[in-house]
Design an enzyme around this catalytic site. Sequence first.
Site, PDB file in Angstrom:
ATOM      1  CB  SER A   1      -6.998  -1.331  -6.498  1.00  0.00           C
ATOM      2  OG  SER A   1      -7.247  -0.123  -5.809  1.00  0.00           O
ATOM      3  CG  ASP A   2      -1.956  -1.562  -2.218  1.00  0.00           C
ATOM      4  OD1 ASP A   2      -2.275  -0.761  -1.557  1.00  0.00           O
ATOM      5  OD2 ASP A   2      -0.888  -2.478  -1.995  1.00  0.00           O
ATOM      6  CD1 TRP A   3      -4.859   4.491   0.008  1.00  0.00           C
ATOM      7  CD2 TRP A   3      -5.543   2.085  -0.313  1.00  0.00           C
ATOM      8  NE1 TRP A   3      -5.930   4.206   0.871  1.00  0.00           N
ATOM      9  CE2 TRP A   3      -6.327   2.939   0.630  1.00  0.00           C
ATOM     10  CE3 TRP A   3      -5.747   0.685  -0.452  1.00  0.00           C
ATOM     11  CZ2 TRP A   3      -7.376   2.208   1.194  1.00  0.00           C
ATOM     12  CZ3 TRP A   3      -6.775   0.155   0.118  1.00  0.00           C
ATOM     13  CH2 TRP A   3      -7.579   0.998   1.085  1.00  0.00           C
ATOM     14  CG  ASP A   4      -2.602   6.088  -5.525  1.00  0.00           C
ATOM     15  OD1 ASP A   4      -3.772   6.494  -6.048  1.00  0.00           O
ATOM     16  OD2 ASP A   4      -2.219   6.742  -4.328  1.00  0.00           O
TER      17      ASP A   4
ATOM     18  CG  MET B   1      -1.808   0.924   1.114  1.00  0.00           C
ATOM     19  SD  MET B   1      -2.871   0.838   2.618  1.00  0.00           S
ATOM     20  CE  MET B   1      -3.851  -0.936   2.012  1.00  0.00           C
TER      21      MET B   1
END
Length: 861
Positions: free
Chosen positions: A267-270, A1
């Site tokens: 999703s993971d962050w971005d 993350m």
Amino acid sequence: MRYPSRVMRNARNILTQSFASFILIFLLLVFGSALCPAIAQAPAPDSPEIETQARAMLARLTLEQKIELIGGVDNMYTRALPSIGLPSFKMSDASVGVRTWGPATAYAGGVALAATWDPNLAREIGESLGRDARARGVNFLLGPGVNIARSPVGGRNFEYLSEDPYLNATLAVPFIEGVQSQGVIATVKHYALNNEEFNRHNASADVDERTMREIYLPAFEAAVTKGHVDAVMNSYNLVNGVHATQNEFLNLKVLKGDWGFKGILMSDWDATYDGVAAANNGLDLEMPSPKFMNARNLLPAVQNGQVKESTMDDKVLRLLRTELRYGFTARPQFDPADSTYSVADRAVALRGALESITLLKNEGHLLPLDPAKIKTIAMIGPDAWPAVPGGGGSSEATAFDPVSMVTGIGNFLGPNVHVLYSRGLPEMNDVFRDTHWDGDVRVETFPSNDFTGAPETGTRRNVADWRPSQWEPAQTTPRSIRYTATFHAGAAGKYLLIAAAAGEDAFKILVDGKQALDQVHAEGQVPKYTSLDLAAGQAVHVEARYLPYASGSRFGFGLVYEPDLVSADAKQFASLADVVVLSVGFNAASEGEGHDRTFTLPWGQDALAEAIAAANPRTIVALTGGGGMDVSRWLDKVPVLLHSYYPGQEGGAAVAEVLFGRHDPEGKLPVSFDRSWEDDPSYRWYYGVPGKDTTLRTIGENGLPADYTIQHIQYGDKLMVGYRYWTTTGKHPLFPFGFGLSYTTFQFANLQAPATAAPGSSVPVSFDVTNTGSVEGAEVAQLYVSDPSAKVDRPERELKGFEKVRLNPGETKHVTLDLDARSFSYWDESAHQWTIDPGKFVLRVGDSSENTPLTADITLR
């Protein structure tokens, strides 16, 4: 993350949540249980009623509203939609503690939990994390991480349990069940093949299907099919050239197809890179905000047929069904029965630390120490104080009251023992400031990123601008800086050249025109160093080329004579003490998310270990870190080596209990401990093969085409991960997988298994374990299976069962382990299924991957 992008919002979120919690607590005190009945509950199973309610909510949504719901908001929340009675739901980073919303209990998670080999403890920690989450109103706990520790330098190995898929799966399932039993959604991550942090957004794990199925996917499979996890998080990396968040094979074929996953894939962050591709290939929720799966990209895609509206409906239904099953729409998530600070959970944290500590060397039976014979103890090293509960990044929980080794051992021994403490090494900026250059450092600042153009010039006495990494915006104008200086060696010997920058800065250092250190532009980094052998009076020319990512400077470099590194008080304290505990290894700054770590110890620590061992032969070395590290310079000079991994907040107290015999060491290595990084089977492949990079075109945040370079990482080691490599080749690591010493001794006997069985049937394997020593202890009985008659190449042995047994002196326990069909199977790539080749198998039982004194043959036919 990607944790830096969340920092700016966290303070605001905490304040907002604190006010909301105050109002809720006030109402609960006034109105009592009538306001909030039966809060704590496990999720309900799917039912026709839930399906009807979810579809009724879906029917009230416009296409625009459906698209809104599949993107996060305010960094850590799902989006609310009041028109259908849907509030926003709260998330928190996790693995070792509930991180995002202020201080919390920090547990022995990840690799430390794996070192316990204790599924019951995994469940207890999961339950404790679930209670901690509910006390903070958290609906989604973003853990556990179950990726394979393929290489010792992987930056997030400390979060990821072990090198073995069976061990990971066996611990992940009860952990997930524990979290979700408290009415909190667990999120297994990072799916899939996130085995290195370097260049993680642009690195493609290129791996064959058999290796994926046998090594890298089983823990995720067990989380879904056995643990019934309700959320899965995609990883940043690509798999075989396609980003995980838009990978049809991973998300549709395997996760939602083969395994029948019914929950939410986020999703993971971005970690989303193409809205249409992600929507069509299984991603249900883009976090932290809809940068790609938004109305701008998806409305026209649905209207022109690129994305079916039924695809959007499936995503929304997954969100609604899951939230309804947990009752999130019918009750507040905050549970007044839980405590934000829990004394009971401190006991769980202590148990985790105690069970994880692994004794690797105990020459002359120096341990356990007798407190009555200790008048003075020296606590030395960078990790002795303050406490180091965990590694860095999004898993790093802020503990209320973490116990360092200094305070843990000091409190254990009491007021009649003298405790002497020294860090032993200077802080890094002190090294940079104290470097005695021959004159000033020349500084040239260029108006470009390639050291061209007319520079501004100046001088400095030294370069000591380094500071720990934190998120900073990119500079708006190009800039590159060159530093040049001359250094004269005062005495002959080894000098350390140390350099460090922060964030995405890059640098290169040349000594007499030859490259000595190099840091490429990447998401994160750790300090780098090298050793120079210089003659007395020798002069060297040093040139540092620095490319800052942000405004200002976050760079430093310097030279120091290695014998001068270790402080005088550390050597004096060591010489005066009855025994020394030297705490070295890594911490949250040198091992964490966004960058890989080194296999060598951080700068100066080898010199420190040698100096302290020379000053006192009764030196006990305690390692901190996510796995193996280089101990070759000094291991033969110290009698005791133990590994505490990242033990959580109670680490110092646990180490004290183990050192002084109150608790028998019972941890077992969850990874092979290599002699050198070059010996590791992944070494040849880990950073990719030159010339194999490719260019990938995608759609940027602005909706326009964007190109970027993909680094292809060939998994040429295939199945030969960790002990599979060592036992197959007949070579030996420094310490094998599953190894750990005890203050007592154990014996294995009476192995019994059927001589024949039908392929696919359950095979019982039983044996006796006896404590043949004089103290109570715990042993991990490990069962490995070999398939010498297989039609394909297989590892020489694979872990397929284990049980932790706790025995009094002289006590014997009869252990029975059942082997299922998968225990004998391999993935047949041509048939795309699990396959058993009938024939002879060998069952091996013992206390490590290399020590299996009991063997038996079984024929499947």
